[in-house]
Design a protein around this motif. Structure first.
Motif, PDB file in Angstrom:
ATOM      1  N   GLY A   1       9.304   9.627  -5.373  1.00 57.12           N
ATOM      2  CA  GLY A   1      10.021   8.356  -5.479  1.00 57.12           C
ATOM      3  C   GLY A   1      11.462   8.460  -5.015  1.00 57.12           C
ATOM      4  O   GLY A   1      12.000   7.549  -4.376  1.00 57.12           O
ATOM      5  N   VAL A   2      12.096   9.579  -5.305  1.00 62.43           N
ATOM      6  CA  VAL A   2      13.465   9.821  -4.837  1.00 62.43           C
ATOM      7  C   VAL A   2      13.459  10.020  -3.329  1.00 62.43           C
ATOM      8  O   VAL A   2      14.265   9.432  -2.601  1.00 62.43           O
TER       9      VAL A   2
ATOM     10  N   ASP B   1       0.830  -1.211   0.000  1.00 61.13           N
ATOM     11  CA  ASP B   1       0.000   0.000   0.000  1.00 61.13           C
ATOM     12  C   ASP B   1       0.864   1.260   0.000  1.00 61.13           C
ATOM     13  O   ASP B   1       0.553   2.237  -0.677  1.00 61.13           O
ATOM     14  N   GLU B   2       1.970   1.235   0.709  1.00 60.27           N
ATOM     15  CA  GLU B   2       2.882   2.383   0.736  1.00 60.27           C
ATOM     16  C   GLU B   2       3.573   2.547  -0.625  1.00 60.27           C
ATOM     17  O   GLU B   2       3.738   3.665  -1.111  1.00 60.27           O
ATOM     18  N   GLU B   3       3.958   1.435  -1.228  1.00 60.57           N
ATOM     19  CA  GLU B   3       4.578   1.468  -2.554  1.00 60.57           C
ATOM     20  C   GLU B   3       3.624   2.103  -3.575  1.00 60.57           C
ATOM     21  O   GLU B   3       4.037   2.927  -4.398  1.00 60.57           O
TER      22      GLU B   3
ATOM     23  N   VAL C   1       3.464   5.906  -3.009  1.00 60.37           N
ATOM     24  CA  VAL C   1       4.676   6.564  -3.507  1.00 60.37           C
ATOM     25  C   VAL C   1       4.651   6.621  -5.030  1.00 60.37           C
ATOM     26  O   VAL C   1       4.959   7.660  -5.631  1.00 60.37           O
ATOM     27  N   GLN C   2       4.263   5.528  -5.676  1.00 56.52           N
ATOM     28  CA  GLN C   2       4.224   5.496  -7.140  1.00 56.52           C
ATOM     29  C   GLN C   2       3.186   6.478  -7.686  1.00 56.52           C
ATOM     30  O   GLN C   2       3.443   7.177  -8.669  1.00 56.52           O
ATOM     31  N   ASP C   3       2.026   6.546  -7.059  1.00 61.18           N
ATOM     32  CA  ASP C   3       1.013   7.516  -7.485  1.00 61.18           C
ATOM     33  C   ASP C   3       1.533   8.944  -7.356  1.00 61.18           C
ATOM     34  O   ASP C   3       1.348   9.765  -8.254  1.00 61.18           O
ATOM     35  N   ALA C   4       2.187   9.241  -6.237  1.00 62.89           N
ATOM     36  CA  ALA C   4       2.733  10.589  -6.028  1.00 62.89           C
ATOM     37  C   ALA C   4       3.835  10.887  -7.044  1.00 62.89           C
ATOM     38  O   ALA C   4       3.929  12.011  -7.561  1.00 62.89           O
ATOM     39  N   HIS C   5       4.671   9.904  -7.338  1.00 61.63           N
ATOM     40  CA  HIS C   5       5.724  10.065  -8.345  1.00 61.63           C
ATOM     41  C   HIS C   5       5.115  10.353  -9.718  1.00 61.63           C
ATOM     42  O   HIS C   5       5.536  11.289 -10.406  1.00 61.63           O
TER      43      HIS C   5
END
Length: 116
Positions: free
Chosen positions: A80-81, A23-25, A28-32
């Motif tokens: 992501g960074v 869920d955290e991944e 992060v991917q959505d935000a990236h």
């Protein structure tokens, strides 16, 4: 001859990378992806997308319309960074003026949109 200064960005998984909970991944991917779409919307990004190759460490590529220093600063703020998912390696690239131009496409803003 005139040249355009572009930046090639290679997104690489860091040596100390560790998986995140699913869920955290996804968050992060959505935000990236939203950040990448925003870069495109303001004209800094010509193209971006995931890598498709044998080297699992290389996660993606981008072509930026700015100098290498600005690109490095921009990518340092990418979710992501910041989450340690990848490191942005930025390299200045001089090409004959007008040789590389944006087309009508746009990057997805989320994982759901990318999968559609």
């Amino acid at each position: 001859m005139r040249f355009d200064e572009l930046v090639l960005v290679r997104l690489v998984r860091p040596d100390d990378w560790a998986p995140l909970p699913a869920d955290e991944e996804m968050q992060v991917q959505d935000a990236h992806l939203a950040a990448v779409a925003d870069l495109h919307a303001v004209g800094l990004l010509l193209a971006a997308g995931p890598a498709d190759g044998a080297d699992e460490r290389v996660r993606g590529f981008a072509v930026m319309r700015c100098g290498a220093e600005e690109a490095q600063e921009v990518w340092a703020r990418d979710p992501g960074v910041l989450a340690g998912r990848f490191v942005a390696e930025c390299t200045a690239w001089l090409v004959p003026a007008g040789m590389v131009a944006a087309g009508p496409g746009a990057p997805p803003r989320s994982v759901d949109e990318a999968g559609a």
